[in-house]
Design an enzyme around this catalytic site. Structure first.
Site, PDB file in Angstrom:
ATOM      1  N   LYS A 172       0.851  -1.192   0.000  1.00 63.31           N
ATOM      2  CA  LYS A 172       0.000   0.000   0.000  1.00 63.31           C
ATOM      3  C   LYS A 172       0.885   1.239   0.000  1.00 63.31           C
ATOM      4  O   LYS A 172       1.954   1.262   0.623  1.00 63.31           O
ATOM      5  CB  LYS A 172      -0.887  -0.038   1.247  1.00 63.31           C
ATOM      6  CG  LYS A 172      -1.985   0.984   1.284  1.00 63.31           C
ATOM      7  CD  LYS A 172      -2.912   0.703   2.475  1.00 63.31           C
ATOM      8  CE  LYS A 172      -4.049   1.701   2.549  1.00 63.31           C
ATOM      9  NZ  LYS A 172      -4.977   1.385   3.665  1.00 63.31           N
ATOM     10  N   SER A 224      -9.591   1.034   2.548  1.00 63.70           N
ATOM     11  CA  SER A 224      -8.814   1.873   1.678  1.00 63.70           C
ATOM     12  C   SER A 224      -7.674   1.147   0.964  1.00 63.70           C
ATOM     13  O   SER A 224      -7.062   1.738   0.059  1.00 63.70           O
ATOM     14  CB  SER A 224      -8.246   3.052   2.479  1.00 63.70           C
ATOM     15  OG  SER A 224      -7.413   2.585   3.513  1.00 63.70           O
ATOM     16  N   SER A 258      -9.608  -1.476   6.624  1.00 62.99           N
ATOM     17  CA  SER A 258      -9.097  -1.309   5.270  1.00 62.99           C
ATOM     18  C   SER A 258      -8.377  -2.503   4.670  1.00 62.99           C
ATOM     19  O   SER A 258      -7.944  -2.432   3.527  1.00 62.99           O
ATOM     20  CB  SER A 258      -8.156  -0.114   5.213  1.00 62.99           C
ATOM     21  OG  SER A 258      -8.933   1.030   5.105  1.00 62.99           O
TER      22      SER A 258
HETATM   23  N1  GLN Z   1     -13.253   3.161   6.082  1.00 64.25           N
HETATM   24  C1  GLN Z   1     -12.596   3.501   7.308  1.00 64.25           C
HETATM   25  C2  GLN Z   1     -12.220   4.962   7.319  1.00 64.25           C
HETATM   26  O1  GLN Z   1     -12.488   5.608   6.362  1.00 64.25           O
HETATM   27  C3  GLN Z   1     -11.387   2.636   7.522  1.00 64.25           C
HETATM   28  C4  GLN Z   1     -10.275   3.009   6.658  1.00 64.25           C
HETATM   29  C5  GLN Z   1      -8.980   2.402   7.059  1.00 64.25           C
HETATM   30  O2  GLN Z   1      -8.922   1.363   7.728  1.00 64.25           O
HETATM   31  N2  GLN Z   1      -7.911   3.048   6.658  1.00 64.25           N
HETATM   32  O3  GLN Z   1     -11.684   5.448   8.240  1.00 64.25           O
END
Ligand code: GLN
Length: 442
Positions: free
Chosen positions: A39, A114, A138
């Site tokens: 990532k 994400s 995510s």
């Molecule tokens: N969807 C969640 C957020 O927007 C989790 C995202 C993540 O784990 N980076 O915070």
């Protein structure tokens, strides 16, 4: 696409699926033993690192994040940095400043977020493992939408050194692959104590050999608000698990309901302070008008560099920490967090794992995501945030397909440091259930 064969065609693959923000130009594997991707919020010396944000464009880190460094030491070749929601802010990877990854089962749909690019790479490239990062879901969410396995170990198991912080008390690197054996192989590689990250220093040894999940608790609250397709696939999966001799019991976990609002308060509070460092001085873009007063210069860079969701979270997180409001929001959310941890501990006294669907629906079309409000976006995470708030390890397993053939995922959560149960579960499940691969055409 066989892993090694993918190398010369990486650009072509990427033009269809947009999983990579940056890619290697190398056409063969050289002396490396395996390929991996990571990532784009993990620093890498040979590839620009932007964490999905325009404000970091041009940032070339001078060190590798520990999980990347460890994979390289084990003989891995980093082939790409994967597209993601800006700083991890999102559930569909649509908040990326660069490319929006396309679901390998249907390119009109989201890969989840994400770590959407990581899930996409794991699903499209044969024999591949990708490092994702979870703050609130995510890894599990994109794994669920793309039909891959995804594991997030206990908070502190993998060093966060070199990870571009979203919420420091929540961020956890993890792995995605369609092959559960890769979780067993590479989790020990990325894990371990690292003096650069104090939270990694008190972990017990990772022993993946022993123990299997024998009893599972399904919280009744987790089945409310879940689509019919997901409910059906999940119930079918429960039958398969029962058939394999695992005890299933429905339990009450009313605390889960409060996890989502508490998470968004804590995560944005932490995010808003973390983003204060991006002012066009030390990292990334420095293209503002330097002749301006410094606060006008910062404002110009931040206005142009941050996307809409990042700005929303800066405002929200600044508000929840403000004097006069912080007891009502930030401190309350911390209490909820404790309540969620206690709720899990109570269940783990009698059960090896908590099992729920991973996401309340299968991957939506981009045209439907456009119509969602921010709150609807946040609500989509109600099943993944509780485990992330409690720092417990969790695993997404593909467990079914909806009427359009889109994957459904289920999420196992175990007690702190019990990654062994999850890794064994993934391999056992892979023998019980036929996981479909996306048909990849170029
Ligand atoms: N969807 C969640 C957020 O927007 C989790 C995202 C993540 O784990 N980076 O915070």
């Amino acid at each position: 696409m066989i892993g090694e064969e993918a190398l010369p065609r990486l650009k072509e693959i990427n033009s269809k699926y947009q999983m990579f923000r940056a890619m290697t130009d190398d056409k063969d594997i050289g002396d490396s033993k395996f390929l991996f991707s990571a990532k784009d919020n993990l620093t890498s010396m040979d590839m620009e690192t932007c964490s999905g944000s325009k404000i970091l464009e041009g940032y070339h880190p001078v060190f590798d994040a520990t999980p990347i460094a460890n994979m390289r030491k084990a003989g891995g070749k980093l082939i790409g940095k994967t597209n993601m929601d800006e700083f991890g802010f999102g559930t569909f990877s649509t908040n990326s400043a660069f490319g929006i990854p396309r679901n390998p089962f249907d390119t009109n749909r989201s890969c989840g977020g994400s770590s959407g690019g990581s899930a996409c790479a794991a699903a499209v490239i044969e024999d591949h493992v990708s490092i994702g990062v979870s703050t609130g879901g995510s890894v599990a969410c994109p794994a669920s939408f793309c039909g891959t396995y995804g594991i997030v170990p206990t908070y502190g198991r993998v060093s966060r050194y070199g990870l571009i912080d979203y919420g420091n008390s929540l961020d956890k690197p993890g792995l995605l692959s369609v092959d559960p054996k890769k979780l067993r192989e590479y989790l020990p590689v990325i894990s371990g104590k690292d003096p650069h990250d104090a939270t990694s220093m008190c972990q017990p040894d990772l022993d993946l050999n022993s123990d299997r999940i024998k009893s599972v608790a399904v919280p009744k609250q987790a089945l409310e608000g879940v689509s019919d397709d997901v409910t059906k696939a999940f119930n079918d999966a429960l039958e398969i698990l029962k058939g394999s001799g695992i005890d299933i019991e429905y339990v009450d976990m009313p605390e889960l309901k409060y996890a989502m609002p508490a998470y968004y308060i804590l995560a944005t509070s932490e995010a808003s302070t973390n983003l204060a460092r991006y002012v066009g001085m030390r990292y990334g873009r420095q293209d503002g008008d330097m002749s301006k007063r410094f606060d006008d210069y910062f404002t110009e860079v931040r206005t142009g560099g941050f996307g809409v969701e990042a700005k929303r979270r800066i405002l929200l997180g600044t508000y929840t920490r403000m004097e006069g409001f912080r007891d009502r929001y930030y401190a309350k959310a911390l209490q909820v967090r404790l309540g969620v941890i206690e709720a899990y501990k109570k269940v783990f006294a009698n059960h090896d794992a908590v099992l729920t669907p991973t996401m309340p629906f299968t991957s939506p079309k981009f045209s439907d995501i456009d119509k969602m409000t921010p709150v609807q976006n946040y609500q989509a995470d109600f099943l993944t945030v509780p485990t992330n708030l409690s720092g417990t390890p969790h695993l997404n397993c593909p467990c079914g397909y909806d009427a359009d053939g889109m994957p459904v995922g289920m999420q196992f959560v175990t007690d702190h440091w019990k990654e062994n149960l999850l890794v064994n579960m993934a391999e056992d499940w892979d023998r019980m259930f036929e996981v479909r691969r996306a048909e990849v055409s170029l």
